[in-house]
Structures are given as C-alpha cells and as structure tokens.
Design a protein around this motif. Structure first.
Motif, PDB file in Angstrom:
ATOM      1  N   SER A 167    -140.308-119.971 -93.618  1.00  0.00           N
ATOM      2  CA  SER A 167    -141.414-119.020 -93.504  1.00  0.00           C
ATOM      3  C   SER A 167    -142.123-119.246 -92.179  1.00  0.00           C
ATOM      4  CB  SER A 167    -142.412-119.191 -94.659  1.00  0.00           C
ATOM      5  OG  SER A 167    -141.768-118.989 -95.897  1.00  0.00           O
ATOM      6  N   GLU A 168    -142.670-118.152 -91.626  1.00  0.00           N
ATOM      7  CA  GLU A 168    -143.374-118.250 -90.352  1.00  0.00           C
ATOM      8  C   GLU A 168    -144.849-118.515 -90.606  1.00  0.00           C
ATOM      9  OE1 GLU A 168    -144.114-115.651 -86.258  1.00  0.00           O
ATOM     10  OE2 GLU A 168    -142.853-114.884 -87.867  1.00  0.00           O
ATOM     11  N   LEU A 169    -145.435-119.431 -89.829  1.00  0.00           N
ATOM     12  CA  LEU A 169    -146.853-119.749 -89.914  1.00  0.00           C
ATOM     13  C   LEU A 169    -147.554-119.144 -88.709  1.00  0.00           C
ATOM     14  CD1 LEU A 169    -146.791-123.512 -90.996  1.00  0.00           C
ATOM     15  CD2 LEU A 169    -147.230-121.530 -92.435  1.00  0.00           C
ATOM     16  N   GLU A 170    -148.433-118.185 -88.959  1.00  0.00           N
ATOM     17  CA  GLU A 170    -149.205-117.608 -87.868  1.00  0.00           C
ATOM     18  C   GLU A 170    -150.470-118.427 -87.685  1.00  0.00           C
ATOM     19  OE1 GLU A 170    -149.885-113.533 -88.739  1.00  0.00           O
ATOM     20  OE2 GLU A 170    -147.782-112.963 -88.483  1.00  0.00           O
ATOM     21  N   PRO A 171    -151.068-118.497 -86.485  1.00  0.00           N
ATOM     22  CA  PRO A 171    -150.651-117.757 -85.279  1.00  0.00           C
ATOM     23  C   PRO A 171    -149.951-118.650 -84.270  1.00  0.00           C
ATOM     24  CG  PRO A 171    -152.929-118.407 -85.050  1.00  0.00           C
ATOM     25  CD  PRO A 171    -152.442-119.034 -86.321  1.00  0.00           C
ATOM     26  N   ASP A 172    -149.543-119.856 -84.689  1.00  0.00           N
ATOM     27  CA  ASP A 172    -149.041-120.838 -83.719  1.00  0.00           C
ATOM     28  C   ASP A 172    -147.533-120.811 -83.567  1.00  0.00           C
ATOM     29  OD1 ASP A 172    -151.602-121.662 -83.292  1.00  0.00           O
ATOM     30  OD2 ASP A 172    -151.540-123.254 -84.792  1.00  0.00           O
ATOM     31  N   ALA A 173    -146.876-119.769 -84.057  1.00  0.00           N
ATOM     32  CA  ALA A 173    -145.424-119.632 -83.939  1.00  0.00           C
ATOM     33  C   ALA A 173    -144.704-120.833 -84.518  1.00  0.00           C
ATOM     34  CB  ALA A 173    -145.018-119.417 -82.481  1.00  0.00           C
ATOM     35  N   GLN A 174    -145.283-121.397 -85.594  1.00  0.00           N
ATOM     36  CA  GLN A 174    -144.627-122.502 -86.283  1.00  0.00           C
ATOM     37  C   GLN A 174    -143.776-121.956 -87.423  1.00  0.00           C
ATOM     38  OE1 GLN A 174    -148.115-124.878 -87.380  1.00  0.00           O
ATOM     39  NE2 GLN A 174    -147.346-126.524 -86.064  1.00  0.00           N
ATOM     40  N   LEU A 175    -142.813-122.771 -87.853  1.00  0.00           N
ATOM     41  CA  LEU A 175    -142.017-122.442 -89.025  1.00  0.00           C
ATOM     42  C   LEU A 175    -142.223-123.531 -90.071  1.00  0.00           C
ATOM     43  CD1 LEU A 175    -138.620-121.285 -87.468  1.00  0.00           C
ATOM     44  CD2 LEU A 175    -140.430-119.856 -88.391  1.00  0.00           C
ATOM     45  N   MET A 176    -142.412-123.095 -91.316  1.00  0.00           N
ATOM     46  CA  MET A 176    -142.506-124.042 -92.423  1.00  0.00           C
ATOM     47  C   MET A 176    -141.174-124.036 -93.166  1.00  0.00           C
ATOM     48  SD  MET A 176    -145.316-124.428 -95.474  1.00  0.00           S
ATOM     49  CE  MET A 176    -144.926-122.891 -96.266  1.00  0.00           C
ATOM     50  N   ILE A 177    -140.558-125.192 -93.246  1.00  0.00           N
ATOM     51  CA  ILE A 177    -139.253-125.348 -93.895  1.00  0.00           C
ATOM     52  C   ILE A 177    -139.468-126.043 -95.230  1.00  0.00           C
ATOM     53  CG2 ILE A 177    -136.882-126.114 -93.564  1.00  0.00           C
ATOM     54  CD1 ILE A 177    -137.864-124.342 -91.311  1.00  0.00           C
ATOM     55  N   ILE A 178    -139.095-125.359 -96.308  1.00  0.00           N
ATOM     56  CA  ILE A 178    -139.146-125.969 -97.644  1.00  0.00           C
ATOM     57  C   ILE A 178    -137.709-126.267 -98.058  1.00  0.00           C
ATOM     58  CG2 ILE A 178    -139.811-125.653-100.051  1.00  0.00           C
ATOM     59  CD1 ILE A 178    -142.007-123.787 -99.113  1.00  0.00           C
ATOM     60  N   ILE A 179    -137.448-127.538 -98.363  1.00  0.00           N
ATOM     61  CA  ILE A 179    -136.094-127.998 -98.680  1.00  0.00           C
ATOM     62  C   ILE A 179    -136.081-128.536-100.106  1.00  0.00           C
ATOM     63  CG2 ILE A 179    -134.245-129.591 -98.040  1.00  0.00           C
ATOM     64  CD1 ILE A 179    -135.281-129.514 -95.199  1.00  0.00           C
ATOM     65  N   ARG A 180    -135.117-128.069-100.878  1.00  0.00           N
ATOM     66  CA  ARG A 180    -134.986-128.509-102.274  1.00  0.00           C
ATOM     67  C   ARG A 180    -133.601-129.113-102.482  1.00  0.00           C
ATOM     68  NH1 ARG A 180    -136.920-124.460-106.775  1.00  0.00           N
ATOM     69  NH2 ARG A 180    -138.876-125.217-105.855  1.00  0.00           N
ATOM     70  N   ASP A 181    -133.588-130.290-103.102  1.00  0.00           N
ATOM     71  CA  ASP A 181    -132.329-130.948-103.453  1.00  0.00           C
ATOM     72  C   ASP A 181    -131.757-130.241-104.679  1.00  0.00           C
ATOM     73  OD1 ASP A 181    -130.230-132.562-104.149  1.00  0.00           O
ATOM     74  OD2 ASP A 181    -131.331-134.449-103.994  1.00  0.00           O
ATOM     75  N   ILE A 182    -130.587-129.599-104.506  1.00  0.00           N
ATOM     76  CA  ILE A 182    -129.997-128.816-105.608  1.00  0.00           C
ATOM     77  C   ILE A 182    -128.764-129.525-106.185  1.00  0.00           C
ATOM     78  CG2 ILE A 182    -130.877-126.616-104.771  1.00  0.00           C
ATOM     79  CD1 ILE A 182    -128.148-126.069-103.546  1.00  0.00           C
ATOM     80  N   THR A 183    -128.750-130.865-106.075  1.00  0.00           N
ATOM     81  CA  THR A 183    -127.607-131.614-106.632  1.00  0.00           C
ATOM     82  C   THR A 183    -127.457-131.338-108.119  1.00  0.00           C
ATOM     83  OG1 THR A 183    -127.922-133.344-104.973  1.00  0.00           O
ATOM     84  CG2 THR A 183    -126.616-133.905-106.917  1.00  0.00           C
ATOM     85  N   ALA A 184    -128.587-131.423-108.863  1.00  0.00           N
ATOM     86  CA  ALA A 184    -128.523-131.192-110.316  1.00  0.00           C
ATOM     87  C   ALA A 184    -128.098-129.761-110.608  1.00  0.00           C
ATOM     88  CB  ALA A 184    -129.886-131.485-110.945  1.00  0.00           C
ATOM     89  N   THR A 185    -128.606-128.814-109.800  1.00  0.00           N
ATOM     90  CA  THR A 185    -128.237-127.407-110.013  1.00  0.00           C
ATOM     91  C   THR A 185    -126.748-127.174-109.780  1.00  0.00           C
ATOM     92  OG1 THR A 185    -130.441-126.751-109.272  1.00  0.00           O
ATOM     93  CG2 THR A 185    -128.757-125.046-109.302  1.00  0.00           C
ATOM     94  N   GLU A 186    -126.213-127.790-108.704  1.00  0.00           N
ATOM     95  CA  GLU A 186    -124.788-127.629-108.410  1.00  0.00           C
ATOM     96  C   GLU A 186    -123.925-128.260-109.492  1.00  0.00           C
ATOM     97  OE1 GLU A 186    -123.366-125.875-105.866  1.00  0.00           O
ATOM     98  OE2 GLU A 186    -125.423-125.167-105.669  1.00  0.00           O
TER      99      GLU A 186
END
Length: 603
Positions: free
Chosen positions: A335-354
């Motif tokens: 997702s983009e964070l305004e106004p500083d042109a940053q990106l927020m990265i959300i990472i989920r471990d999907i080992t159990a899901t796989e």
C-alpha cells in the motif's frame, strides 16, 4: 493516536489535492481573472470599433447622397438660369457637377457594393443621375443653337423630362437616406447599449478581481494551515503506525522511494530472524531473493521486483528467505503511504495455509479417485441391470412357455378323456390349471418388481383424473362396484408409468379382496407441502392392524393361495415404486368397514 479533527479537516476535497496543484490553483485564480478582464476589454473594444465603423459608414452614405443630390440641384438651377439669360456663368454649377458627380458615384458605389438591401435603389439612382445629366447636356446644346430670347417646343419637353427625373431622383435618394438614417439610429443605440455593457463588465471585473484576490489570500492561509496540520498529522501518524506495527502479528515494513527499509516491526524480526539494525537502509529484496544466487541472476531479480512487483498495489505470493537461509511461503500486500511516497509492506507467513491447501488438494485428488471408482461402479451396475433385464425377460419367456404347454395339455387330456374322467380327476385338472396361471402371474409380478427403479421413464404432463379413468377401464370392474374419483385431481409433471402402476395395484386389490359382490371405492387427493397425498378407500372386510407391515413384504398374502388367488407381489411393487420416487405409503382401517391406503407423490 491521530487527532480526529485533523483527519476530518484533511479529508476535504481541497486538502486531498497535492500541494503543487493547490499552489497552481491559487496562482491561477487571479491570473484567470486578469486574462478574463483583458479578454473582455479586447472583445468590447473590438465590438465598439466595429459598431463605430458601421456608424461612420452609414453617415458617409447619407453625406455623399446629400452631396450628390445638391450637385444635381445646383446643375439644374444653373442650366435654368442659362436658359433665361444665356450667360455662361450660369453653367459653372453644371460643369462642376459634371466633373464631381462621377467621383461621388464611385465613392457611393464603394460604400454600397455589399449592401444587398440598398442595391436596387442604388442602381435606380445611378440610372436617374445619368439620365438627368444627359437631359441637361441636351438642353444646353439646344439653347446654344437658338437665338437669344427664342424658345422651342423641344425646350419645354426637355424641361418637363428633367423635372420628372429630378422628382424621381429626390424620392429614391430620400428613401435610401431614410433607410440609412434608420440604420444609423439603430447603430447608435447599439453603441450606447454596448458602452453600458462595457461599463458593467468593467465593474464586474473589478468585483471579481477583488473576490479573486481575497479567495487567493484565503486559500494561501488554508494552504499554510494544511501544511502545519499535515506536519502534525505526520508526526501523529508515525506514532500511530509504530504502535500498530509493534503489536500486529504480521510483518509490517515501510520502504522509501529507493525501496530501502525504513521500519521493521517485531513480527518481521521474528519472521525473518533479522534484527532492526541489520535491515534499516537495506533493499527490501534482501528478504525476497535467495542469498546464494549468482550476482547476475540476483541483479535481474532485483530489477524485476523494483519495476514490476513493488509498483503494484496488489497481493503477491512468493518465497521469503530468513537470516539462516531457510525459505518459507509468504503473502505480500503493498500500500502507498501519502504524502512521503513511502510504501507499506505487510507480509504474512502462509506456511500453515499452504499445508492446508496441500492437504485439501490431496483430499480432492482422493475424492476425484473415488468419484472415478464410483463412476466405473455405476457403469458396471448399469451393465448388470441391463443383463438382469435381459435375464429376467429370457427367464420369464422360458418359464412361461412350458407353463402354457402344461395348461394346454391338461385341457386336451380333459377333452380326450371326457367320458373316462371322474369328478375328482376333473377337479384336480382344474386345480392344476389354476396353479399354472398362478405361477405365470407370479413370474409377471417378479419381472415387474425387478424393473422398478431400473427402467428409465420420461417425465411428462400427467392429468391424474384421466390416468385413473384409463386404469379403471383396463381393470374392467364389475358393475356392482362403484368407483368414485374426487373432482379436483391435479395435473403434474412426473413419471406416468410408475404412478399408473401404483394406482392399478391399489384399485385392483380393492376390487379383488372383498366379501360381497357389491362395493364402493373412493379415490381422493389433498396437497401436502411439496407432495400430493392420494387415498384409495374401499368398504371391504379390511386388513387387521397386525398385518399392516407384513402386507408390503414380497410374497406375503393374508389368505392361503388355495382359497384366494394372489401372488403377494402387488403391494411390494407399490412400496418399491414409492421408495424410488421419494414418497411413502400408509394404511388405515376405516371406522365402519374397509381399508384406506394413503400414499404421497412429489409435485
């Protein structure tokens, strides 16, 4: 936590615009007003000049036409004076007119060449002017040939013609000048109105410019206020994000426009094994690319991430790499964070899901395998049913042939030995044929029972009342038995043959099993949700309650077969048909006498 009032203020349409856009709008407001005022002034000046030119043009037409008329009048007056006194000084106006009138005509021709409304009058004026000048010239010529003091009839004729031409000329020029004067008046009114419009536009421009100035000042103040509020909001948002990311179970990472890690929450530390200080300022691909790849291949993957994946606001599933070089499946949301042109990265471990997906896929594969086995079993069962049908047909045919032969032989023996057979022997022969017929009916019943549920019947529109009449006609009941059918029988889409078999067996039993020659059978129906509940009631001897379950078993009868012929299969066929159709059958003793069979049939 962010200030709610600040969030509400910054959610306005003005606040959501980029600062560069807002600055451009603030500058554009007075600029547009200035350009609008300048354009209005240029437009009004041009319109005013055009109107003034039209007025000057109209005044020139009037002036030149007056000059033309005066020249002609002076020329005519001079010629009349010469006619009386025969002095050349009186011809000076005529000579002046002869010299100047062509010039005046040329000027008027130029002025009126595009005036279609005046073209006819102007052509008439030119014709009359030329005619008048010719008449004056002829009159002077005639006078010079005559002695002084003498007059000829020709002089009077020319004088009369000149007067008529001048009258016509005055009238035509008067009309032309009248129309031009009307046009001049209208143009002067338009010029006056336009001057008032220009004054209004100038005042409006002044007011709009003042309003634009104050609007620009107000928007500058808003911009300054928004910048201060945004700075405060950024500070609060940073604290808020840090609070959330510290306690969230997913890894939350923020990166700058260079794809360098700026924040790394505790969940990310637990997931990847890196400490906060190990990754700050590092490229995000440190966590997403296998560390032992060759440099060229690693560079290619880094470029791919930077140009494709990290530029898209969507979810990705890929592989992550821990500090200990082990890998695991993960899901990335950007997702983009305004106004500083940053990106927020959300990472989920999907080992159990796989793993769950793998188990689910395994079960799906097993289900597909079982479905395949079941399909094969159904195919085999269908083949077996076909073979069973064939066997039943052959068996019934092969069994019926000898039975018919036995019945025929017994009749032939009885006919051939009519005089030698005793009464007991005749009784035994009759009993033998009865057993043969019973066995044939038993074979037919078994064949019908075996076919229930295996023979495919087409669904069709069935009028139950019409079906019942066909069944009753086929059974041919005695006249002493009255069969009554309720008037409101349904019409439904169903399998016709199985429904016919049910009614035929129940009505046949009601006709057959009775203790008197006379009787009454009633057939009725009622709606029961998704089913119709049919009833077949008789007034026979009835069936004791202890036999209500037994009678639906195959080969079960209430009376010995020697006393009453019965195969014991009819009600078994009815029960099997209803089980296959999803219906039920029940039996009830009537209060006075007889039995009522109830069964349900789907609508």
């Amino acid at each position: 936590m962010p200030n709610p009032i600040t969030i509400i203020k910054n959610n306005s349409a003005w606040s959501r615009l980029p600062i560069s856009y807002r600055g451009a709008i603030i500058i554009a407001i007075p600029a547009i007003c200035l350009l609008g005022t300048l354009g209005a002034w240029i437009w009004s000046r041009q319109i005013g000049l055009n109107t003034l030119n039209q007025i000057n043009h109209t005044e020139a037409v009037i002036s030149k036409s007056n000059q033309l008329l005066m020249s002609l009048l002076n020329a005519e007056t001079g010629v009349r004076g010469y006619h009386i006194n025969r002095e050349d000084d009186f011809l000076i106006p005529y000579r002046y007119a002869k010299t100047n009138i062509p010039t005046i005509l040329l000027e008027l021709d130029n002025l009126l060449q595009n005036n279609l409304q005046q073209s006819a009058k102007w052509n008439e004026i030119k014709r009359l002017v030329n005619q008048e000048m010719n008449l004056l010239e002829q009159k002077i010529y005639e006078l010079r040939l005559q002695p002084e003091g003498t007059y000829s009839p020709r002089d009077l004729s020319l004088l009369s013609q000149g007067k008529q031409v001048m009258d016509s000329l005055r009238s035509t020029i008067g009309q032309l000048q009248s129309e031009e004067q009307t046009l001049l008046t209208r143009q002067q009114e338009q010029l006056e109105n336009f001057r008032r419009v220009i004054t209004y536009i100038q005042w409006s421009s002044a007011w709009i410019s003042a309003a634009a100035y104050w609007a620009a000042v107000y928007l500058f103040n808003r911009l300054d206020q928004d910048l201060r509020e945004r700075e405060l909001q950024l500070s609060e948002s940073k604290t808020f994000i840090e609070t959330i990311t510290t306690n969230i179970v997913d890894a939350v990472i923020t990166i700058n426009y260079k794809n360098q890690i700026e924040t790394f929450n505790p969940a990310a530390t637990d997931m990847f094994g890196y400490q906060h200080c190990d990754v700050i300022g590092q490229d995000l691909t440190l966590l997403l690319i296998e560390p032992d790849l060759p440099i060229a291949e690693k560079k290619e993957k880094v470029n791919f991430w930077h140009t494709n994946l990290l530029q898209s606001e969507r979810r990705w599933q890929t592989t992550g790499y821990r500090k200990d070089r082990t890998s695991f499946p993960l899901e990335i949301s950007i997702s983009e964070l305004e106004p500083d042109a940053q990106l927020m990265i959300i990472i989920r471990d999907i080992t159990a899901t796989e793993e769950a997906k793998a188990k689910l896929q395994s079960r799906a594969d097993e289900l597909a395998r079982l479905s395949s086995i079941l399909a094969k079993a159904n195919t085999d069962l269908e083949k077996q049913n076909q073979e069973l049908d064939k066997f039943a047909y052959v068996a019934s045919h092969d069994l019926k042939a000898p039975l018919r032969a036995i019945a025929s032989l017994s009749e032939w023996i009885e006919e051939d030995l009519t005089d030698e057979l005793s009464g007991e022997t005749r009784y035994q022969m009759t009993l033998l044929r009865g057993r043969v017929h019973r066995l044939e009916e038993l074979i037919n019943g078994l064949l019908a029972y075996s076919r229930v549920g295996r023979v495919k019947n087409e669904i069709e529109i069935v009028d139950v009342k019409k079906l019942l009449n066909e069944v009753i006609d086929s059974l041919s009941p005695p006249d002493t038995i009255k069969i009554t059918i309720a008037s409101e029988m349904p019409i439904l889409r169903t399998h016709k043959i199985p429904l016919r078999q049910v009614f035929a067996n129940l009505i046949s039993n009601a006709i057959k099993h009775r203790d008197s020659a006379e009787g009454k059978i009633t057939i009725a129906v009622e709606e029961l949700g998704e089913f119709y509940k049919f009833s077949v009631a008789d007034d026979g001897p009835g069936i004791p309650s202890e036999f209500h379950e037994k009678i639906f078993a195959i080969f079960q009868t209430l009376y010995p077969r020697d006393t009453k012929e019965n195969t014991g299969i009819g009600l078994s066929i009815v029960k099997k048909i209803l089980d296959h159709q999803g219906g039920i059958i029940d039996i009830e003793l009537n209060s006075d006498s007889g039995t009522t069979f109830y069964f349900t049939w789907p609508k």
